[in-house]
Write an enzyme that holds these catalytic residues in place. Structure first.
Site, PDB file in Angstrom:
ATOM      1  N   ALA A  11       0.803  -1.226   0.000  1.00 26.64           N
ATOM      2  CA  ALA A  11       0.000   0.000   0.000  1.00 26.64           C
ATOM      3  C   ALA A  11       0.835   1.275   0.000  1.00 26.64           C
ATOM      4  O   ALA A  11       0.366   2.327  -0.440  1.00 26.64           O
ATOM      5  CB  ALA A  11      -0.937   0.001   1.209  1.00 26.64           C
ATOM      6  N   ARG A  14       4.209   2.987  -5.097  1.00 29.66           N
ATOM      7  CA  ARG A  14       3.554   3.790  -6.135  1.00 29.66           C
ATOM      8  C   ARG A  14       2.277   3.127  -6.641  1.00 29.66           C
ATOM      9  O   ARG A  14       1.248   3.784  -6.799  1.00 29.66           O
ATOM     10  CB  ARG A  14       4.535   4.036  -7.288  1.00 29.66           C
ATOM     11  CG  ARG A  14       5.590   5.077  -6.958  1.00 29.66           C
ATOM     12  CD  ARG A  14       6.634   5.189  -8.032  1.00 29.66           C
ATOM     13  NE  ARG A  14       7.459   3.983  -8.098  1.00 29.66           N
ATOM     14  CZ  ARG A  14       8.600   3.897  -8.774  1.00 29.66           C
ATOM     15  NH1 ARG A  14       9.034   4.948  -9.443  1.00 29.66           N
ATOM     16  NH2 ARG A  14       9.305   2.788  -8.797  1.00 29.66           N
ATOM     17  N   THR A 102       5.337  -8.827 -10.868  1.00 34.84           N
ATOM     18  CA  THR A 102       6.157  -9.374 -11.947  1.00 34.84           C
ATOM     19  C   THR A 102       7.441  -9.964 -11.369  1.00 34.84           C
ATOM     20  O   THR A 102       7.762  -9.773 -10.204  1.00 34.84           O
ATOM     21  CB  THR A 102       6.489  -8.296 -12.990  1.00 34.84           C
ATOM     22  OG1 THR A 102       7.193  -7.206 -12.356  1.00 34.84           O
ATOM     23  CG2 THR A 102       5.214  -7.752 -13.623  1.00 34.84           C
ATOM     24  N   HIS A 157      11.289   0.996 -19.095  1.00 35.95           N
ATOM     25  CA  HIS A 157      10.661   1.384 -17.832  1.00 35.95           C
ATOM     26  C   HIS A 157      11.585   2.318 -17.053  1.00 35.95           C
ATOM     27  O   HIS A 157      12.768   2.456 -17.369  1.00 35.95           O
ATOM     28  CB  HIS A 157      10.356   0.148 -16.975  1.00 35.95           C
ATOM     29  CG  HIS A 157       9.168  -0.621 -17.446  1.00 35.95           C
ATOM     30  ND1 HIS A 157       9.259  -1.542 -18.467  1.00 35.95           N
ATOM     31  CD2 HIS A 157       7.869  -0.619 -17.042  1.00 35.95           C
ATOM     32  CE1 HIS A 157       8.052  -2.069 -18.673  1.00 35.95           C
ATOM     33  NE2 HIS A 157       7.206  -1.527 -17.823  1.00 35.95           N
ATOM     34  N   HIS A 158      11.041   2.895 -16.013  1.00 37.62           N
ATOM     35  CA  HIS A 158      11.781   3.784 -15.113  1.00 37.62           C
ATOM     36  C   HIS A 158      12.995   3.067 -14.515  1.00 37.62           C
ATOM     37  O   HIS A 158      13.051   1.835 -14.449  1.00 37.62           O
ATOM     38  CB  HIS A 158      10.858   4.279 -13.999  1.00 37.62           C
ATOM     39  CG  HIS A 158      10.190   3.161 -13.246  1.00 37.62           C
ATOM     40  ND1 HIS A 158      10.763   2.539 -12.158  1.00 37.62           N
ATOM     41  CD2 HIS A 158       8.996   2.534 -13.451  1.00 37.62           C
ATOM     42  CE1 HIS A 158       9.958   1.591 -11.714  1.00 37.62           C
ATOM     43  NE2 HIS A 158       8.882   1.557 -12.472  1.00 37.62           N
ATOM     44  N   LYS A 161      12.881   0.092 -11.728  1.00 37.57           N
ATOM     45  CA  LYS A 161      12.306  -1.242 -11.938  1.00 37.57           C
ATOM     46  C   LYS A 161      13.393  -2.289 -11.768  1.00 37.57           C
ATOM     47  O   LYS A 161      14.484  -2.166 -12.326  1.00 37.57           O
ATOM     48  CB  LYS A 161      11.671  -1.344 -13.326  1.00 37.57           C
ATOM     49  CG  LYS A 161      10.919  -2.663 -13.537  1.00 37.57           C
ATOM     50  CD  LYS A 161      10.071  -2.629 -14.794  1.00 37.57           C
ATOM     51  CE  LYS A 161       9.377  -3.962 -15.044  1.00 37.57           C
ATOM     52  NZ  LYS A 161       8.463  -4.329 -13.930  1.00 37.57           N
TER      53      LYS A 161
END
EC number: 1.17.1.8
Length: 271
Positions: A11, A14, A102, A157-158, A161
């Site tokens: 929670a 992001r 993932t 991706h950023h 990751k």
């Protein structure tokens, strides 16, 4: 039917905060719990406040068993170790488990599959409508073209990751392999470096880029003799994943035990 009471795993992250916002603004669902790691400095903080909303009265906790006493489901975008720890409790409680984590291994997938005779699980490398429509298109194009068209999947991706290729890239790779009637594991090529030799017909290649704040870009390239087809999806905000995951949870509430994908949720499984 009463509102679906959902626990948001991770929670404080992001995606977790995006999920809290999505659930709060969607009729038919409420945030019933906010789960974080036992070592998180955010434990005890208000989930609504963390998500940039008014205080909700839901405090971040590390005790899933306690949180799940009166919950209907858990939406889980965390890390493989946390997701696997959540699987048994979710199944024991009879909760819907939506998994967007993932980097899961084959052994992780086996653990998840082992509970689906008694639990309802929706698992996908990407929860957005656009990506799942893209996967359906990739499958159809791959089915229509022969090995004269080479398939390459490029994702970015950023820089934060931690896994590669992305779950979405693998989802698209599976779609391409299914279209060709082959197993991705037998044709996947990742991280070319040095003298690799000529490309083999039938290979499905992956290239992973990391940098900046990119939410997620994916392109599937079908490169043939003197022509090239490129199918691309660009994610501009994490809310697309949050709304997709929430749609999956609400859909799964009416399903029996089993392992489902977003293709099932969106009615794309027969394409």
């Amino acid at each position: 039917m009463s509102d679906m009471r959902l626990i948001v795993a991770g929670a404080g992250g992001r995606m977790g905060r995006a999920l809290i916002r999505a659930i709060t603004e969607t009729p038919g669902a409420v945030v019933a719990g906010a789960l974080e790691a036992p070592t998180s400095a955010l434990l005890g903080q208000d989930a609504g406040t963390l998500a940039g909303l008014p205080p909700s009265g839901v405090k971040l906790s590390a005790d899933l068993w306690a949180l799940s006493a009166e919950a209907d489901g858990i939406v889980d975008f965390t890390v493989p170790e946390a997701t696997i720890a959540n699987v048994a409790i979710a199944a024991q409680r009879g909760m819907v488990h939506v998994i967007g984590t993932t980097g899961l291994t084959a052994s992780d997938d086996a653990v998840i599959s082992s509970v689906t005779s008694r639990a309802t699980v929706v698992k996908s490398g990407n929860m957005s409508l656009g990506v799942n429509l893209l996967a359906a298109l990739v499958k159809r194009v791959a089915r229509s073209l022969d090995d004269g068209f080479d398939i390459e999947i490029v994702e970015m991706h950023h820089k934060a990751k931690i896994d590669a290729p992305s779950g979405t890239a693998l989802l698209l790779g599976e779609a391409a392999a299914a279209g060709r009637g082959v197993a991705l594991a037998e044709h996947s090529i990742r991280g070319r470096d040095g003298v690799t030799g000529a490309r083999k017909a039938g290979d499905i290649g992956f290239a992973s880029l990391r940098g900046g704040t990119v939410t997620g870009d994916h392109t599937v390239i079908f490169a043939g003799p003197y022509e090239r087809i490129e199918l691309t999806h660009k994610a501009e905000d994490r809310m697309i994943f949050a709304h997709g995951a929430l749609k999956a949870a609400l859909w799964a509430r009416d399903q029996g035990p089993g392992l489902y994908s977003m293709a099932d949720v969106l009615g794309l499984s027969d394409i």
